[in-house]
Every structure is written in structure tokens, then in C-alpha cells.
Design a protein around this motif. Structure first.
Motif, PDB file in Angstrom:
ATOM      1  N   UNK A 135      57.153  67.505   3.839  1.00 33.86           N
ATOM      2  CA  UNK A 135      56.590  67.548   2.490  1.00 33.86           C
ATOM      3  C   UNK A 135      55.253  68.283   2.472  1.00 33.86           C
ATOM      4  N   UNK A 136      54.401  68.014   3.442  1.00 36.44           N
ATOM      5  CA  UNK A 136      53.120  68.703   3.511  1.00 36.44           C
ATOM      6  C   UNK A 136      53.311  70.185   3.800  1.00 36.44           C
ATOM      7  N   UNK A 175      53.272  75.930   1.631  1.00 35.66           N
ATOM      8  CA  UNK A 175      53.964  77.160   1.244  1.00 35.66           C
ATOM      9  C   UNK A 175      53.776  77.435  -0.248  1.00 35.66           C
ATOM     10  N   UNK A 176      53.747  76.393  -1.075  1.00 36.05           N
ATOM     11  CA  UNK A 176      53.585  76.580  -2.513  1.00 36.05           C
ATOM     12  C   UNK A 176      52.231  77.188  -2.860  1.00 36.05           C
ATOM     13  N   UNK A 192      43.221  67.809   1.110  1.00 37.37           N
ATOM     14  CA  UNK A 192      44.407  67.327   0.415  1.00 37.37           C
ATOM     15  C   UNK A 192      45.086  66.177   1.162  1.00 37.37           C
ATOM     16  N   UNK A 193      45.201  66.313   2.493  1.00 31.70           N
ATOM     17  CA  UNK A 193      45.957  65.328   3.278  1.00 31.70           C
ATOM     18  C   UNK A 193      45.090  64.564   4.274  1.00 31.70           C
ATOM     19  N   UNK A 194      43.824  64.987   4.457  1.00 32.65           N
ATOM     20  CA  UNK A 194      42.965  64.305   5.419  1.00 32.65           C
ATOM     21  C   UNK A 194      43.347  64.574   6.856  1.00 32.65           C
ATOM     22  N   UNK A 195      43.973  65.735   7.133  1.00 37.84           N
ATOM     23  CA  UNK A 195      44.414  66.091   8.474  1.00 37.84           C
ATOM     24  C   UNK A 195      43.558  67.249   8.960  1.00 37.84           C
TER      25      UNK A 195
END
Length: 653
Positions: free
Chosen positions: A559-560, A565-566, A594-597
Motif C-alpha cells: 500500500x505504501x 507511485x501515485x 507520511x508513514x513515519x519510516x
């Protein structure tokens, strides 16, 4: 003071009139009366503040003096040089006035440092299970009749002040990890955070304030034991004063009363027992009871002890043609099948583990010798060279590794080498160790052996009415759903050179050839042929491929990855994203927000490349470019990131 004493003696003891005292001293009567009325013993004269020529330059001179204190002694300017600089700025006073100002400034600074500077501290208090403190020290001990310099790890609980001292020969990562494990084991749990100085095994770079670049392996250890590392300011040992004091106390309570011990393991066991005994003997002072009493109350507040952290340090080593790897000036043997290949060396405090292809190959006791005058040692395991002497039996006679064989094998070798072909027969007997228990083979080759049939590799003996028989292990048969022609046909269409060579080697065995013929075609030993047969029987021709390592799993899920890609497809919004085209670092920052990664730019590039994108960079602009002529020569450029032609064809519809 003597003059006032004379006046007071004349007036109070000799009863001399004030007029006479005034006549003899030359002072006015009012002055004499003032001294007698106020009881002054020592005259004090107040100097009124007077402006000087240096006052307009006082701030500038003070800033110069502060800057000089940050420099080394050899780089500092003298007061005369400062006076010359002040003269150039317009000062027309004397050098003595500048020197007096510098003396007064230094006296005030020294007085401030002794009162409100480094000499002032705030007492600290810690809650049960909150923190521990760690530090290294250097001490000497008599081990095995030799006086050795040791690196000593000190770990102390901040609340109960229970401590553990453990000695090592080095201050490396693996020693640090081992010290933490033993400390948490003795304490019965893990506190919430650890307080350290900026040691190199924990901090790669000291940043501004509390910013630290923590070592990756140290961070992995802290994450495994689930505690938060905290680092002191540089040169601020008082921030972990409990363990600093423990370093001083240990020299009186441990090292000066230490007996002579045999080895380092015995020393560490003695230190552990002695530390636990001192807990019961030492009062806590801040709390009622001894250290042991407060520790028992703190122990339930500690986190449960997890399994030991696998605290090894990995090194990539290339095995030499003599089947040796080098580490710390010492050399260690490796099985001959890994000669001239890369292996992974896992370094522990007391042992070295060689790993290849995800499996443990061998293990050696670690040798640590800090003396640079002595040459390195060579540690052999004669079993590692059995595959070599099967092809070169003559090397058995003078081979260095075989001087360390058991005594029974050495006596048998002396008898076998006296006759012709005895070296080959001795190699066949030693090869029994690869398939049978070494103790049983040693028993059969003892002096009680009555007969050895070297041609059949059988040793017969009847001890206590029981028959012992050892035979050469039978060759492992190949699977019956293939034949030599099939393997050769697969080898012709195979594009992997290594797999082709292995298929052709096994085809010889299918056609009735010996394992030695297969080893000759493959250019390997019989042991490697045996490994190929096992892999082929298990997985067929695909088992003969060298599968690459999978590596670490991706940090992004599916999903991430689609979200990434979007945003690449739509491009950035200049008003929101503050960029007109995506860069790798911009995408990495977007993933973090966005994801904290936390991902590296190379990771982002790898994800986009796997998705079928390629990077296009703009042509650099010449500084003399005419902006009015750009439109006439502009070309319609493609988007920054776009699908490649190959990926578009391969993409499912």
C-alpha cells in the motif's frame, strides 16, 4: 595600624590630653577624637571611582580575553599585543593600565569558576528501575603468574547502587555487549535507560547539544534489551558520578585484595561473587539498609530479562589457498571446501565463528595477545584438511596441521608411512572421521588393534566379546528420475556456467563413472561432489544453482509503495511541496512525514527502479545563457520520472 595603636595608648592608658596628642602627631583634634570615638583599629581609605582612558575599550578587551581562553596556550596573544591593537583603535593610554585590567579580569574569572562555575552541582535522585550508569576503566591483575593490563567494565544501578565489575582484554563492541548481558543477568532485569559517556563503541559522531550519531550495532543492542541510551556532555563525567566513584572504590575494594587467578574466566567469576558480597556489606546512605536490601526492593521494577543479545561483530574474510583466515595477527583454519572464497567471521569475546552460505562452518577459541613484539599464532584443525589430502596424500607426511592429531593417530601414522602406499591407506583411515564418531575411530587405531585391512577400510577387533567393525561409508545414490543424457541436454541450454559444470559432473556418475572422475571434471573435492549430490537429490537441477541472498525485507509495504507511485505520477505541487520536480531526498522526506519510516535515498531509488521508473536529469544551464532566446531552442522534454519501455511491455493490462 601601629600609628593608631600609639594614639590609643596615649589617650586610654597614659591619660594624655587630646591637645597634646594633636601637637605630637600633627593631626587635628577632631581627627583624634574620631579615631577614639569610633574605636578604629585599622585605617580604611575609600578610593572614589575615577574614569580612565581604557573605559571605552573595556568591553572590546574583555571579548578578546574570552576568545583567548578557548585557544591553546601557544596560540594565545600576549597583553602587549593586545595593547598594540588597542592603540590602533585609538587608545592613547599606558600599557600598565591594560595590564592591570587583565589581572583584575583574570582574578574575577577565577573567583567565579571556584564559586558558581564547575564547582557547583545539583544532587540527583533516581526512581527504582529508572536508569543505570556504565563506564570503562583500566586496571592491572595477576593472571596465571603474569601481570596483565585489563579493560574493566563498570555497570551500576542508579537507584539501589548495586554494581558489577567485569574484566576484558579489549574495549571492543563484542566486549561491551557481553558486559551488558552479564550485568542484566546479575541485576535480574533491565532498567529503563542507560547513561554513558561518548565512547567510540557507542557514538560515531558527537553533534551539537545532545545530538549523537549512535553506532548501528550499539543501537541494535539497546533495542534488543529495550532501554533508552543517554549520553553525557563531552568532558562532563560528573553527569554519571555514581559509576565514576565506583571506579575509584573498586581499586581499594577489589583490585588491591585480589588473589592470583588462573585465567580471565576465573577472574570474572571472582569479581562477580565479590561484588554481590559487597552489596550486603555496603550501606546505602541515602536509604535505610544496605545495597542488597534496596536492590531487592528495586528488582520488581526492572523489566524482565530477555534472551541474550547475539553480540558479535561481523567481518568479511577471504580464505587463503592454505585454508586460513587472518584476524588480529593470528590465523585460523577453515574447511578446505571454502579455500579462495569469501566467508563471514563472527567475532565474540571468547570465540570466532566462521559462517558461509547461512551455515556455521567451524568455530575456534579466540586468541588475544596485545604484545606487538610477539608474532601471531596459527590455529589448525586437522579435520579441515582431510579433503585436501584425499587428492594429495603426500602432504600427510609433513603437513603442519597433522602434527596436532591425537596421539593414537600419530603412532598409527608412523607405522603406516614405513611401507609403500602407506600414506594413501592412512588418508583412507583418517577419512573415517568424516562419517563415524572420532572416539570410536581412535579406539580402533589404538595399540590394541591387531589388524587393519586398508584395502577394504575395515578394522576388526573383539573387545570384551563384542565385535567392532567400521567400513567406508557407501556412496549416496543419485535419484532415478534423471540420467546422464538428460543432464547433458540440460547443460547445453543452461546459461549458468556453475550449474552447467555441476550437471556435467553428475552426468559422469550416471554413466557409471566414479566420484573421483566427477570431482576431476568439476575441479572440486569429493566432499563437494557429495554436497552436489545431496542438493540434486533434494531439488533436482535447480538445486545446483547458487541462489542469491534475499537480503533485508523492504521497509515499505504494498500500500505504501502504491502511494509512492501515485505522487511520482502526479508530480509535486510547488506551492505545497516547495519543489518543482521530485528529488530522491524529497521523496524520502515525504515517506518520513507520511508513514513515519526513515529510508535512505538509495532505498527510494531502488523502489522506483523496481516499479519500472528511470530518472531523467535536466541539462545544466550555462551562466551566459540568453533567457530571451530559450524559447526558440527549447525542446519538449519528458517528465522527470516515467515508465521505461521494457516495463510498459511487461506490465499486465
Amino acid at each position: 595600624m601601629g600609628f593608631l595603636s600609639v594614639i590609643r595608648r596615649w589617650a586610654l592608658r597614659d591619660k594624655m590630653p587630646i591637645r597634646e596628642i594633636s601637637r605630637r602627631t600633627g593631626l587635628s583634634r577632631n581627627t583624634v577624637k574620631k579615631y577614639l570615638r569610633e574605636g578604629i583599629v585599622e585605617p580604611k581609605f575609600k578610593t572614589p571611582p575615577r574614569p580612565t582612558k581604557l573605559d571605552p575599550y573595556a568591553d572590546r578587551l574583555s571579548s578578546w580575553l574570552v576568545a583567548q581562553t578557548r585557544k591553546s596556550r601557544k596560540e594565545r596573544r600576549t597583553v602587549k599585543q593586545m595593547h598594540v591593537d588597542l592603540v590602533q583603535l585609538g587608545y592613547d593610554g599606558s600599557y600598565e593600565r591594560v595590564a592591570a585590567f587583565v589581572r583584575a579580569w583574570r582574578a574575577d574569572r577565577q573567583r567565579a569558576e571556584q564559586t558558581t562555575g564547575r564547582g557547583t552541582f545539583v544532587p540527583l535522585i533516581f526512581q527504582p528501575g529508572e536508569a543505570f550508569q556504565f563506564d570503562w576503566s583500566e586496571d592491572w591483575a595477576n593472571i596465571g603468574g603474569e601481570r596483565l593490563k585489563l579493560q574493566v567494565a563498570h555497570i551500576k544501578l542508579s537507584h539501589s547502587r548495586a554494581f558489577l565489575v567485569r574484566a576484558y582484554l579489549l574495549q571492543t563492541h563484542e566486549m561491551l555487549f557481553d558486559a551488558h548481558w552479564h550485568a542484566f543477568r546479575v541485576f535480574g532485569g533491565v532498567p529503563g535507560r542507560g547513561i554513558y559517556d561518548n565512547m567510540k563503541t557507542a557514538v560515531d559522531r558527537v553533534g551539537k547539544g545532545k545530538q549523537r550519531d549512535i553506532n548501528v550495532r550499539f543501537k541494535a543492542m539497546a533495542s534488543h534489551y529495550v532501554f533508552e541510551p543517554e549520553f553525557c556532555n563531552p568532558a562532563s563525567g560528573w553527569e554519571k558520578g555514581q559509576v565514576e566513584k565506583n571506579v575509584q572504590d573498586a581499586r581499594n575494594r577489589l583490585w588491591q585484595v585480589m588473589p592470583v587467578l588462573a585465567d580471565l574466566a576465573e577472574l570474572n567469576q571472582w569479581l562477580e561473587d565479590r561484588c554481590i558480597a559487597l552489596w550486603a556489606e555496603t550501606p546505602h546512605k541515602a536509604l535505610p539498609g544496605s545495597l542488597a536490601d534496596v536492590w531487592k526492593a528495586e528488582k520488581p521494577m526492572l523489566m524482565a530479562l530477555p534472551p541474550a543479545f547475539d553480540g558479535f561483530i561481523e567481518h568479511s574474510k577471504r580464505v587463503s589457498p592454505t585454508c586460513l583466515i587472518t584476524f588480529e595477527r593470528n590465523r585460523y583454519s577453515v574447511p578446505a571446501s571454502f579455500a579462495n572464497r569469501r566467508v563471514s567471521l563472527h567475532v565474540y569475546p571468547d570465540r570466532l565463528v566462521v559462517v558461509a552460505e547461512g551455515q556455521t562452518v567451524c568455530e575456534h577459541a579466540r586468541l588475544i595477545d596485545r604484545s606487538c613484539r610477539k608474532s601471531g599464532k596459527v590455529v589448525y584443525d586437522w579435520r579441515h584438511y582431510l579433503a585436501v589430502i584425499q587428492r594429495k596424500p603426500g602432504a600427510l607426511r609433513n603437513g603442519a596441521p597433522f602434527t596436532e592429531m591425537p596421539e593414537a593417530f600419530q603412532r598409527l601414522q608412523e607405522r603406516m608411512l614405513r611401507k609403500e602406499g602407506g600414506d594413501r591407506e592412512m588418508v583412507d583411515i583418517l577419512s573415517l572421521v568424516l562419517q563415524h564418531n572420532e572416539e570410536d575411530v581412535l579406539y580402533q587405531t589404538s595399540d590394541e588393534v591387531t589388524h587393519i585391512w586398508a584395502s577394504g577400510f575395515v578394522a576388526n577387533m573383539i573387545p570384551d566379546g563384542k565385535r567392532w567393525e567400521f567400513a567406508m561409508g557407501a556412496a549416496i545414490p543419485l535419484r532415478d528420475d534423471f540420467d546422464g543424457c538428460t543432464l547433458r541436454r540440460l547443460a547445453r541450454v543452461c546459461r549458468d556456467a556453475k550449474q552447467t559444470r555441476r550437471l556435467l559432473s553428475l552426468a559422469v556418475i550416471y554413466d557409471g563413472g566414479s566420484r573421483s572422475d566427477a570431482a576431476h571434471i568439476g575441479g572440486v573435492t569429493l566432499q563437494i561432489i557429495r554436497d552436489w549430490v545431496l542438493r540434486f537429490n533434494a531439488s533436482g537441477p535447480n538445486g545446483l544453482k547458487d541462489t542469491p541472498k534475499s537480503g533485508r525485507p523492504s521497509k515499505l509495504d504494498e500500500q505504501q509503495r502504491r502511494a509512492l507511485i501515485e505522487i511520482v505520477e502526479r508530480g509535486p505541487y510547488p506551492s505545497v511541496d516547495a519543489v518543482v520536480r521530485w528529488r530522491l531526498k524529497d521523496l524520502a522526506a515525504w515517506i518520513l512525514s507520511e508513514f513515519g519510516i526513515v529510508v535512505d535515498e538509495r532505498t527510494v531509488s531502488r523502489e522506483l527502479k523496481n516499479a519500472g521508473y528511470r530518472r531523467l536529469t535536466a541539462r545544466p544551464q550555462h551562466p551566459a545563457q540568453n533567457e530571451f532566446a530559450v524559447e526558440d531552442f527549447k525542446k519538449a522534454s519528458q517528465p522527470n520520472w516515467r515508465k521505461s519501455a521494457i516495463s510498459l511491455k511487461a506490465a499486465p493490462r
